[in-house]
Design a protein around this motif. Structure first.
Motif, PDB file in Angstrom:
ATOM      1  N   GLY A   1       0.847  -1.191   0.000  1.00 38.15           N
ATOM      2  CA  GLY A   1       0.000   0.000   0.000  1.00 38.15           C
ATOM      3  C   GLY A   1       0.881   1.239   0.000  1.00 38.15           C
ATOM      4  O   GLY A   1       2.102   1.141   0.048  1.00 38.15           O
ATOM      5  N   HIS A   2       0.284   2.405  -0.024  1.00 42.94           N
ATOM      6  CA  HIS A   2       1.042   3.659  -0.030  1.00 42.94           C
ATOM      7  C   HIS A   2       2.086   3.669   1.064  1.00 42.94           C
ATOM      8  O   HIS A   2       1.855   3.166   2.157  1.00 42.94           O
ATOM      9  CB  HIS A   2       0.098   4.849   0.260  1.00 42.94           C
ATOM     10  N   SER A   3       3.206   4.297   0.764  1.00 44.58           N
ATOM     11  CA  SER A   3       4.209   4.404   1.817  1.00 44.58           C
ATOM     12  C   SER A   3       3.788   5.522   2.750  1.00 44.58           C
ATOM     13  O   SER A   3       3.070   6.432   2.370  1.00 44.58           O
ATOM     14  CB  SER A   3       5.567   4.706   1.210  1.00 44.58           C
ATOM     15  N   ILE A   4       4.237   5.437   3.986  1.00 39.93           N
ATOM     16  CA  ILE A   4       3.777   6.384   4.994  1.00 39.93           C
ATOM     17  C   ILE A   4       4.956   6.732   5.880  1.00 39.93           C
ATOM     18  O   ILE A   4       5.884   5.939   6.030  1.00 39.93           O
ATOM     19  CB  ILE A   4       2.585   5.736   5.744  1.00 39.93           C
ATOM     20  N   ALA A   5       4.945   7.932   6.466  1.00 43.28           N
ATOM     21  CA  ALA A   5       6.074   8.357   7.306  1.00 43.28           C
ATOM     22  C   ALA A   5       6.229   7.447   8.510  1.00 43.28           C
ATOM     23  O   ALA A   5       5.289   6.784   8.920  1.00 43.28           O
ATOM     24  CB  ALA A   5       5.846   9.799   7.759  1.00 43.28           C
ATOM     25  N   SER A   6       7.422   7.423   9.090  1.00 41.28           N
ATOM     26  CA  SER A   6       7.665   6.444  10.152  1.00 41.28           C
ATOM     27  C   SER A   6       6.928   6.727  11.446  1.00 41.28           C
ATOM     28  O   SER A   6       6.794   5.838  12.268  1.00 41.28           O
ATOM     29  CB  SER A   6       9.158   6.296  10.430  1.00 41.28           C
ATOM     30  N   ASN A   7       6.370   7.924  11.605  1.00 35.22           N
ATOM     31  CA  ASN A   7       5.597   8.142  12.830  1.00 35.22           C
ATOM     32  C   ASN A   7       4.112   7.919  12.549  1.00 35.22           C
ATOM     33  O   ASN A   7       3.241   8.504  13.167  1.00 35.22           O
ATOM     34  CB  ASN A   7       5.836   9.550  13.380  1.00 35.22           C
ATOM     35  N   PHE A   8       3.837   7.013  11.599  1.00 41.58           N
ATOM     36  CA  PHE A   8       2.467   6.864  11.120  1.00 41.58           C
ATOM     37  C   PHE A   8       1.487   6.396  12.172  1.00 41.58           C
ATOM     38  O   PHE A   8       0.299   6.621  12.048  1.00 41.58           O
ATOM     39  CB  PHE A   8       2.421   5.925   9.902  1.00 41.58           C
ATOM     40  N   LEU A   9       1.998   5.719  13.196  1.00 40.75           N
ATOM     41  CA  LEU A   9       1.040   5.178  14.160  1.00 40.75           C
ATOM     42  C   LEU A   9       0.729   6.119  15.303  1.00 40.75           C
ATOM     43  O   LEU A   9      -0.192   5.871  16.063  1.00 40.75           O
ATOM     44  CB  LEU A   9       1.574   3.871  14.732  1.00 40.75           C
ATOM     45  N   ASP A  10       1.507   7.209  15.429  1.00 39.83           N
ATOM     46  CA  ASP A  10       1.304   8.098  16.577  1.00 39.83           C
ATOM     47  C   ASP A  10      -0.144   8.537  16.716  1.00 39.83           C
ATOM     48  O   ASP A  10      -0.690   8.562  17.805  1.00 39.83           O
ATOM     49  CB  ASP A  10       2.200   9.346  16.443  1.00 39.83           C
ATOM     50  N   LYS A  11      -0.742   8.877  15.550  1.00 41.51           N
ATOM     51  CA  LYS A  11      -2.122   9.384  15.618  1.00 41.51           C
ATOM     52  C   LYS A  11      -3.109   8.321  16.064  1.00 41.51           C
ATOM     53  O   LYS A  11      -4.125   8.620  16.668  1.00 41.51           O
ATOM     54  CB  LYS A  11      -2.558   9.847  14.218  1.00 41.51           C
ATOM     55  N   PHE A  12      -2.816   7.061  15.692  1.00 46.13           N
ATOM     56  CA  PHE A  12      -3.838   6.033  15.860  1.00 46.13           C
ATOM     57  C   PHE A  12      -3.739   5.228  17.125  1.00 46.13           C
ATOM     58  O   PHE A  12      -4.691   4.545  17.498  1.00 46.13           O
ATOM     59  CB  PHE A  12      -3.823   5.092  14.652  1.00 46.13           C
ATOM     60  N   ILE A  13      -2.588   5.290  17.767  1.00 45.10           N
ATOM     61  CA  ILE A  13      -2.403   4.433  18.923  1.00 45.10           C
ATOM     62  C   ILE A  13      -3.429   4.751  20.014  1.00 45.10           C
ATOM     63  O   ILE A  13      -3.975   3.849  20.642  1.00 45.10           O
ATOM     64  CB  ILE A  13      -0.917   4.503  19.398  1.00 45.10           C
ATOM     65  N   ASP A  14      -3.764   6.046  20.192  1.00 46.52           N
ATOM     66  CA  ASP A  14      -4.739   6.388  21.236  1.00 46.52           C
ATOM     67  C   ASP A  14      -6.135   5.918  20.866  1.00 46.52           C
ATOM     68  O   ASP A  14      -6.849   5.346  21.681  1.00 46.52           O
ATOM     69  CB  ASP A  14      -4.753   7.904  21.471  1.00 46.52           C
ATOM     70  N   LEU A  15      -6.494   6.145  19.597  1.00 48.10           N
ATOM     71  CA  LEU A  15      -7.808   5.706  19.104  1.00 48.10           C
ATOM     72  C   LEU A  15      -7.937   4.203  19.271  1.00 48.10           C
ATOM     73  O   LEU A  15      -8.966   3.685  19.721  1.00 48.10           O
ATOM     74  CB  LEU A  15      -7.938   6.018  17.616  1.00 48.10           C
TER      75      LEU A  15
END
Lengths: 277, 192
Positions: free
Chosen positions: A242-256
Motif C-alpha cells: 500500500g502507499h508508503s507512509i512516514a515512520s511516525n504513522f502510528l502516533d495518531k492512531f495508537i490512542d484511538l
C-alpha cells in the motif's frame, strides 16, 4: 436517478474526494469515527462456539467446531487452533467461487498470527492426554456481507466465538484405553488475553480514514491494521504494502486504537453475558 | 543472502498475460514463493500477497498495460529472515531485469529480546528467544518512508518505535549494497 447518484456512478473519484475535502465520508462519518458494532453470540447452535458480528454493513460469522486430534511429535502436549476465513461470492462481487483467494488467505494468516502473538489460548490448555489426544479448534470465519474492514470484524467474531465455546469434558482411562466424552459437563475456554484490532486506510500522505467501508478501501491506497491488547501493548501490526507512509504513522492512531480495545471488549463481554441469561 | 538465509528471485516480464488477468491500464503482478522444505501452505501464500502488494508500490505498473510481470522467489535456505531476504532478492531481480521502478525498497527484520535489546537480522534461534519480531520495508527516498510493516509478538509502543528506528538506519546499508552491486554489474558490461 438524482444528479448526486449520477455523479457517484460516473465520477466516483471526484465524488469521494469532495467529501474528504470537508473531512467527512459519504456515510456522514468523520475520518476518525468507527462504525457501531453489533455482536450476537451463540448464533450457530450446532457449533461448540459461534458469534455473528456486524460492523456497519459488514457482517461476519464465526463458528468453532472442536475435534479430538493427535498432537504432533514435536509438541506432544499442545492442541491446535485453526482459523479459516471464507469469502464467498454472496458477500461481494469482488470474490469469485473456488479455492480461497489472496484476501481470504491473508485474513486466515492474520488471525493465526494474532492468536499466536497474543497467546490468547495456551496450546497446552487444549491438551487432553499428552501424546495421545488434544483438542483441535476449527474456527471458520464466513463473511456474509462485505462493506470493508474485514480484519477488525473477523477478529471480533473470532474472539467472541472463543468466549462462547463450551468444550465437553473428556476422561481417559489408561488401563482400558477408553475415552469418554461427557457432553453434559462442559467447560469454557480459558482465554489469557483479548486482542482487538483497529484498521485504517491511507487515502493520501495526510489523510487517513479509520474503519474503512468498501468504498473507502477502493478509493484508498492500502490498509494498516493495529492489534492491541488490554494493557495497551502492541500485539500485531499488519501493513501489507500500500502507499508508503512516514515512520511516525502510528502516533495518531495508537490512542484511538487503545480506546477501541476497551469498547470492543466490553461489547463482547455484554454479548456473552446476554447469552448466558 | 543474509547470514544463513538465501533466497533466489527471478523476474519475467512485462510479458503475456491470461485474458482473465488482463488489465486495461496497468500490468498484472504475480508473485510465486516456494519454501525450501515442504509444500506451499497458507503461510507462503500470505507471504506472496505481502510481497506482491509491496512490489506493486515500487514498480511503475501503468507503463505496461495488458501485460504481466511474474516474480518467482525460491527460498534456498531459511534461518528466520524469509520475508526480508525474499523482498530484497525481488528488488535486486527487478533492478537486474530493468523494470521501471519509482523507488527501490529494502526490507530489514529485527527482534527484541526480553531485556529490551534490539537485534537486527536475527537468526531463527534468536527469534525463538525474543519477545517480538518486526519486519519493515522502506523506500529509498530521503525520509525512508515505510512501505510494508509486519510485527508479531507483544511489545510496547515505545519499543516498537525503537525497532522501527533501528531498522530504518540498517536499511541504508541495504540500499548501499544495491548500489554497489548495480555499479559492479554495469562496470563489467562497460569494460567487456
Amino acid at each position: 436517478m438524482t444528479s448526486l447518484q449520477v455523479w457517484r456512478t460516473f465520477e466516483p473519484d471526484s465524488y469521494y474526494k469532495t467529501f474528504l475535502e470537508h473531512s467527512k465520508r459519504p456515510d456522514s462519518r468523520n475520518l476518525s469515527s468507527f462504525r457501531p458494532i453489533n455482536i450476537k453470540v451463540g448464533t450457530v447452535t450446532t457449533a461448540e462456539g459461534s458469534a455473528t458480528v456486524r460492523l456497519g454493513h459488514t457482517t461476519v460469522m464465526c463458528g468453532i467446531k472442536a475435534e479430538i486430534a493427535t498432537p504432533t511429535l514435536r509438541h506432544p502436549d499442545e492442541g491446535f487452533v485453526v482459523p479459516n476465513v471464507e469469502l464467498y461470492p454472496c458477500c461481494s462481487p469482488m470474490f469469485k467461487a473456488g479455492p480461497p483467494g489472496e484476501r481470504a488467505i491473508g485474513l486466515s494468516q492474520f488471525l493465526k498470527n494474532v492468536i499466536t502473538s497474543a497467546e490468547v489460548l495456551l496450546p497446552s490448555d487444549l491438551c487432553i492426554v499428552p501424546n495421545k489426544f488434544a483438542w483441535c479448534l476449527y474456527c471458520d470465519v464466513v463473511c456474509l456481507n462485505y462493506d470493508g474492514n474485514l480484519y477488525d470484524a473477523s477478529l471480533i467474531a473470532l474472539m467472541a466465538a472463543l468466549q462462547n465455546v463450551l468444550l465437553p469434558e473428556v476422561s481417559y482411562d489408561e488401563e482400558s484405553e477408553r475415552t469418554t466424552v461427557s457432553p453434559e459437563k462442559t467447560l469454557p475456554l480459558k482465554l489469557k488475553r483479548k486482542p482487538v484490532s483497529s484498521t485504517f486506510t491511507m487515502y493520501s500522505e495526510s489523510i487517513q480514514l479509520v474503519d474503512p467501508t468498501a468504498e473507502d478501501e477502493e478509493q484508498g491506497g492500502g490498509e494498516v491494521t493495529l492489534v492491541l491488547l488490554e494493557d495497551g501493548s502492541l500485539c500485531t501490526i499488519h501493513k501489507p504494502g500500500g502507499h508508503s507512509i512516514a515512520s511516525n504513522f502510528l502516533d495518531k492512531f495508537i490512542d484511538l486504537a487503545r480506546k477501541r480495545v476497551t469498547l470492543v471488549n466490553s461489547a463482547i463481554h455484554k454479548a456473552v453475558a446476554e447469552r448466558k441469561v | 543472502m543474509r547470514g544463513l538465509n538465501v533466497a533466489l528471485a527471478s523476474v519475467n516480464g512485462p510479458g503475456d498475460v491470461k485474458v482473465s488477468n488482463r488489465l486495461y491500464n496497468r500490468s498484472h503482478l504475480e508473485v510465486c514463493y516456494s519454501p525450501s522444505t515442504g509444500h506451499s501452505m497458507i503461510r507462503e501464500r500470505a507471504l506472496e500477497s505481502v510481497i506482491m502488494r509491496t512490489v506493486e508500490q515500487a514498480i511503475l505498473v501503468h507503463l505496461h498495460p495488458r501485460t504481466a510481470i511474474n516474480i518467482t522467489i525460491q527460498e534456498m535456505q531459511s534461518d528466520g529472515l524469509a520475508l526480508s531476504a525474499s523482498v530484497n532478492a525481488a528488488c535486486m531481480a527487478l533492478l537486474d531485469a530493468g523494470i521501471q521502478m519509482k523507488t527501490t525498497f529494502a526490507a530489514v527484520t529485527c527482534c527484541i529480546t526480553p531485556s529490551g535489546t534490539v537485534i537486527i537480522d536475527p537468526t531463527e534461534a534468536e527469534i525463538q528467544e525474543s519477545v517480538a519480531e518486526a519486519t519493515f520495508v522502506f523506500e529509498s527516498s530521503g525520509e525512508a518512508s515505510v512501505l510494508t510493516a509486519h510485527q508479531d509478538g507483544r511489545l510496547s509502543y515505545e519499543d516498537f518505535k525503537k525497532c522501527l528506528h533501528h531498522c530504518q538506519v540498517a536499511s541504508k546499508d541495504v540500499f548501499a549494497f544495491y548500489r554497489r552491486m548495480t555499479e559492479k554489474k554495469y562496470q563489467n558490461e562497460i569494460e567487456s
